[in-house]
Design an enzyme around this catalytic site. Structure first.
Site, PDB file in Angstrom:
ATOM      1  N   ASP A  50      -4.845   7.651  -1.513  1.00 26.89           N
ATOM      2  CA  ASP A  50      -5.789   6.790  -0.807  1.00 26.89           C
ATOM      3  C   ASP A  50      -7.199   6.931  -1.380  1.00 26.89           C
ATOM      4  O   ASP A  50      -7.593   7.985  -1.883  1.00 26.89           O
ATOM      5  CB  ASP A  50      -5.803   7.128   0.679  1.00 26.89           C
ATOM      6  CG  ASP A  50      -4.527   6.674   1.379  1.00 26.89           C
ATOM      7  OD1 ASP A  50      -4.027   5.589   1.044  1.00 26.89           O
ATOM      8  OD2 ASP A  50      -4.029   7.418   2.232  1.00 26.89           O
ATOM      9  N   HIS A  98       0.838  -1.201   0.000  1.00 30.70           N
ATOM     10  CA  HIS A  98       0.000   0.000   0.000  1.00 30.70           C
ATOM     11  C   HIS A  98       0.879   1.259   0.000  1.00 30.70           C
ATOM     12  O   HIS A  98       0.669   2.191  -0.791  1.00 30.70           O
ATOM     13  CB  HIS A  98      -0.911  -0.012   1.234  1.00 30.70           C
ATOM     14  CG  HIS A  98      -1.752   1.218   1.400  1.00 30.70           C
ATOM     15  ND1 HIS A  98      -3.098   1.262   1.077  1.00 30.70           N
ATOM     16  CD2 HIS A  98      -1.447   2.460   1.865  1.00 30.70           C
ATOM     17  CE1 HIS A  98      -3.569   2.467   1.316  1.00 30.70           C
ATOM     18  NE2 HIS A  98      -2.587   3.208   1.814  1.00 30.70           N
ATOM     19  N   GLU A  99       1.869   1.278   0.891  1.00 26.36           N
ATOM     20  CA  GLU A  99       2.732   2.459   0.982  1.00 26.36           C
ATOM     21  C   GLU A  99       3.679   2.561  -0.209  1.00 26.36           C
ATOM     22  O   GLU A  99       4.002   3.663  -0.664  1.00 26.36           O
ATOM     23  CB  GLU A  99       3.528   2.428   2.292  1.00 26.36           C
ATOM     24  CG  GLU A  99       2.671   2.441   3.553  1.00 26.36           C
ATOM     25  CD  GLU A  99       1.686   3.598   3.602  1.00 26.36           C
ATOM     26  OE1 GLU A  99       1.979   4.663   3.029  1.00 26.36           O
ATOM     27  OE2 GLU A  99       0.607   3.430   4.193  1.00 26.36           O
ATOM     28  N   HIS A 108       2.086   4.463  -2.931  1.00 25.89           N
ATOM     29  CA  HIS A 108       2.210   5.914  -2.719  1.00 25.89           C
ATOM     30  C   HIS A 108       3.588   6.395  -3.156  1.00 25.89           C
ATOM     31  O   HIS A 108       3.731   7.375  -3.890  1.00 25.89           O
ATOM     32  CB  HIS A 108       2.059   6.250  -1.224  1.00 25.89           C
ATOM     33  CG  HIS A 108       0.660   6.228  -0.703  1.00 25.89           C
ATOM     34  ND1 HIS A 108      -0.367   6.924  -1.290  1.00 25.89           N
ATOM     35  CD2 HIS A 108       0.132   5.612   0.384  1.00 25.89           C
ATOM     36  CE1 HIS A 108      -1.483   6.734  -0.586  1.00 25.89           C
ATOM     37  NE2 HIS A 108      -1.207   5.932   0.426  1.00 25.89           N
TER      38      HIS A 108
END
Length: 905
Positions: free
Chosen positions: A166, A155-156, A159
């Site tokens: 998000d 998830h990170e 980014h």
């Protein structure tokens, strides 16, 4: 014409070289060179390293499948701090450092949770700065809150690497969809769950069915979406990667374009997978045939070493002009006395057409140590320029002292050209050293930046006055993560004073700093009369300032002990009959190793720019990991001929600024003044007790899941630490910080002077809001400029529709709002506009979608803003809500009547 402008902006923000920091490369589907660095303040714990390895190994497989067998993690380097015990399996790092790591492991400042997050402040598709994991997150095995660590890492990573955002929104967790249903802000809408009112106090929570807010038609505050533990939906990782079924990113087919989340707002409604597929990583990367990653990640354990720095200083004949040798010696002395950290090993080499080792490595422990080096600063300039000879001698000085060139730093300063500099590029690569380059004057070798880029070093350009050099040297502090050991620059001012005249100034010293504080004054003709007064009235006079024995026209005062907190005042009197240039430089360090000081850092969005493409100036002001708000931040950009542009940077969530109140101050830069090198300096200061810390949680983070529905029963997770409203923005003292943002290079610009015709439109409006008041719609937004976020737009185009898709896909054919009485304000100002929709019947439950564009004096048009929604309601009696997705009937809507506010994207 609008299309060509969008192309310019796309090239600027996505294709030009960006500031190099990460060492990650994607080769044959595998990511190599990922650096995970542990902060020196983290206690030694081998379990931390084991869990990092497990996290990355799990993440590699999850990432491989999430990207449809395109990428995985092949090699990771874990950088261990010097504060841990040395072991034989720990290798010496090369260019790896804490400050430029992709992932940092550090304790949070204050105690507000362990949310993993990514520092991300660029545009859609731009890489982030770093991922932050706390030791507690890595050591605690409560996977119900965020999901497994491997999933969180992916998830990170999305980014950090691909610049996506998000798909939830803690501030707007629900919205009314086009089909008149209340939906949770999520992607995809196939994720099922229920809504629960949750109120927590003292570590325990009470729950009950949610009620509808009578004024908005949505759910009341503290109503929370609780997902079903068992799901069938596969997407999306950017919403809730903790769900077992979630293994993919939202695609064009599954993307929820209506959700009021940051992904839709920043990426114009594009799905996360669309943005990922358009990234540089995926342009030439095809799916692999294997069903699983070909190998598990391999890990290299590196231990940070003591700092080793060698100054390589040019003393060729051209250094005699414009007092360059004097200024270099002044700045080098300041670096040795005031900036380099105690305990560091420092050497020095001087060069012209040949090189000479002036000092092998000397440990900086006291005044005697640096005096041995400053005594050998070159007294005169002569000869040619051989940069390669200087670098090779620098390597020899390091090796002679039984130190490895790997991970060592060289500060290379030169003003001359050298046609043979490319001959030592391979030696530089093999050395593993970090080369920081300082180009002095307009004729310095054009290849200097290549040396910095290939080794991960800083790059600077300094012009005629001493300040450019002192700012550059002051920026080259330790990159180990020990912020409390680093020198902090408070003042750097150049003052041209006429004969027999006096100048006064002030410097605030706040309570987080004051250790090892120096005031330095330099002059060009004659030493001025100096008076310095501390906040309690104690005065220091000219005789207290020690003049250097080398006769380099500088005098220095070191404040004994800890400098008094408050405002210091200084007065300089030019006793000479003629004008002269005086400079004042103030540096200090943190007062306590346990309290981080306020820090300012700055950089440009790219290393190079081609006219007319804009660049973005970024400055981050923080204490620990907390943003500092309510301050003035000024950027000063200087060209090779001394022309300066001053920009006020903003943290308002508009124009170049991505997120409001995140402590990242930004602004577009378009005022090119010829080609060549440009330097950046940023001054941040707080006055009149206006500064405050933002204790709210970071954006761009893994979602803290409040609980799950299992077999019809709600099982809550422990409540996350919350910040009380009265503590959310804590005031801090007045302060001053100054930092160099390095240099960048411009090409293709018309020759000076500037004032070129505008070829760029106003910036996109990104904070539009709308609400009904009686039969009128009230709009508000931050004004863009004539050119991006500078100046004043000429007019606005506002269009309205009852169809979201019509407005999104065919803005120019939607109903036009009369804006003849709307006069645009200066960029950064708040615009407010009220209108009554014409040609529409307004009744209870009427719903509109609105978007705005700005036009400048050259008739260039901005991008369409994000779309906002306004619905007219009347009060609704409190009632328990329907299930998620239940349609709100037209009869129900007909009895609503008070305003509500939504931002779709």
């Amino acid at each position: 014409m609008v299309l060509s402008l969008n192309v310019i902006l796309f090239l600027t923000l996505h294709l030009l070289p960006e500031m190099k920091s990460s060492m990650v490369n994607l080769i044959n589907n595998g990511y190599d060179g990922i650096v995970i660095a542990i902060n020196p303040s983290v206690p030694e714990d081998e379990k931390l390293i084991e869990n990092i390895k497990e996290m990355v190994t799990e993440a590699s497989t999850y990432l491989f499948h999430a990207t449809k067998r395109r990428v995985y993690f092949r090699n990771v380097r874990i950088l261990i701090p010097m504060t841990w015990k040395s072991k034989s399996e720990y290798f010496i790092p090369k260019q790896e450092s804490y400050d430029q790591a992709d992932v940092i492991v550090a304790n949070p400042y204050l105690i507000y949770g362990d949310d993993p997050y990514t520092l991300q402040y660029g545009r859609c598709g731009e890489k982030g700065k770093y991922i932050h994991f706390t030791p507690n997150f890595l050591l605690t095995n409560d996977f119900r809150i965020y999901g497994s660590r491997g999933r969180v890492f992916v998830h990170e990573w999305a980014h950090l690497r691909w610049g996506i955002f998000d798909e939830y929104n803690m501030d707007r967790p629900f919205y009314i969809a086009r089909k008149n249903t209340i939906e949770a802000t999520r992607c995809s809408t196939h994720i099922t769950g229920t809504m629960v009112f949750k109120k927590c106090q003292g570590g325990s929570c009470i729950t009950r069915p949610c009620r509808r807010d009578s004024q908005t038609g949505l759910y009341e505050a503290k109503c929370t979406f609780i997902p079903e533990k068992s799901q069938t939906a596969k997407e999306s990782i950017m919403f809730m990667q903790s769900l077992h079924s979630v293994t993919e990113f939202c695609t064009e087919e599954t993307h929820n374009t209506e959700a009021p989340n940051l992904q839709n707002k920043m990426c114009n409604g594009k799905s996360t997978w669309d943005v990922i597929m358009n990234s540089v990583d995926f342009q030439n990367t095809s799916p692999m045939t294997e069903m699983n990653p070909p190998i598990h990640p391999t890990f290299s354990l590196l231990m940070s070493k003591q700092r080793v720095v060698c100054l390589v200083l040019d003393k060729s004949g051209s250094m005699a002009s414009e007092d360059r040798l004097f200024r270099m010696n002044q700045a080098a002395e300041l670096y040795l006395i005031q900036v380099i950290e105690k305990g560091s090993l420092v050497g020095m080499v001087t060069f012209d057409n040949v090189a000479e080792i002036q000092n092998h490595l000397t440990r900086i422990t006291d005044d005697n140590a640096y005096q041995k080096i400053t005594a050998n600063l070159p007294p005169k300039a002569n000869g040619g320029t051989s940069i390669c000879m200087g670098l090779k001698a620098g390597f020899q000085a390091i090796i002679h002292s039984n130190q490895s060139t790997s991970g060592s730093e060289i500060i290379l300063l030169t003003d001359g050209e050298d046609n043979e500099i490319k001959l030592c590029f391979e030696d530089v690569k093999q050395s593993g050293a970090i080369i920081h380059t300082i180009a002095l004057g307009p004729s310095a070798a054009k290849e200097l930046e290549t040396l910095s880029n290939m080794t991960g070093g800083y790059r600077f350009f300094a012009n005629k006055d001493i300040n450019g050099l002192t700012n550059a040297f002051s920026r080259i502090s330790s990159r180990s993560g020990s912020i409390t050991q680093q020198a902090i620059q408070l003042e750097s001012k150049a003052l041209k004073i006429t004969g027999r005249k006096r100048v006064n100034g002030t410097v605030p010293i706040d309570s987080t700093i004051g250790n090892d504080t120096f005031f330095v004054v330099t002059w060009t003709i004659q030493k001025p009369e100096i008076v310095l007064q501390d906040p309690k009235g104690k005065k220091y006079k000219t005789s207290d300032f020690k003049e250097d024995k080398l006769n380099i026209r500088s005098a220095r005062l070191r404040i004994p002990g800890i400098a008094e907190t408050g405002t210091w005042t200084y007065s300089l009197l030019n006793n000479h009959a003629n004008s002269q240039m005086l400079t004042v430089t103030v540096t200090t360090r943190a007062r306590s190793p346990t309290t981080p000081p306020v820090i300012a850092t700055a950089h440009m969005s790219q290393n190079t720019a081609h006219y007319p493409s804009p660049m973005i100036v970024y400055a981050q002001v923080s204490q620990g990991f907390l943003p500092v708000l309510g301050i003035s931040v000024i950027a000063i950009i200087e060209t090779e001929d001394g022309h300066q542009v001053t920009l006020e940077l903003w943290d308002n969530g508009a124009g170049a600024d991505t997120v409001k109140n995140d402590g990242i101050y930004s602004r577009y830069f378009t005022d090119y003044y010829g080609n060549g090198r440009y330097s950046l300096k940023v001054h941040a200061w707080a006055r009149n007790n206006m500064a405050r810390l933002n204790l709210r949680q970071q954006q761009n983070k893994a979602l803290y899941v409040p609980g799950y529905v299992e077999n019809g029963k709600i099982i809550l997770n422990p409540p996350r630490p919350e910040v009380k409203d009265d503590l959310a923005k804590v005031k801090i003292e007045d302060f001053s910080r100054l930092t160099s943002g390095g240099s960048f290079t411009v090409s293709g610009a018309p020759p000076p002077p500037g004032n070129h015709p505008s070829v760029l439109p106003p910036s996109k409006i990104t904070d539009l809001e709308a609400k009904f008041k009686e039969d009128y719609i009230q709009l508000s937004w931050t004004a863009p400029g004539n050119v991006l976020d500078k100046g004043k737009a000429n007019s606005y185009v506002i269009r309205i529709s009852k169809s979201f898709m019509d407005l999104q896909e065919d803005f120019d054919n939607a109903t036009l709002v009369n804006t003849s009485n709307l006069i645009p304000k200066e960029a950064g100002s708040k615009e407010n506009f009220e209108f009554k929709p014409e040609h529409f019947r307004i009744e209870n439950g009427t719903k509109f979608y609105i978007a705005v564009r700005a036009i400048n004096e050259a008739n260039l048009i901005s991008e369409v803003s994000h779309i906002v929604q306004a619905i007219k309601f009347i009060p609704l009696p409190e009632d328990s809500v329907h299930a998620l997705g239940t349609k709100i009937s037209e009869i129900t809507l007909a009895i609503f009547g008070l305003p509500m506010i939504f931002s779709i994207f």
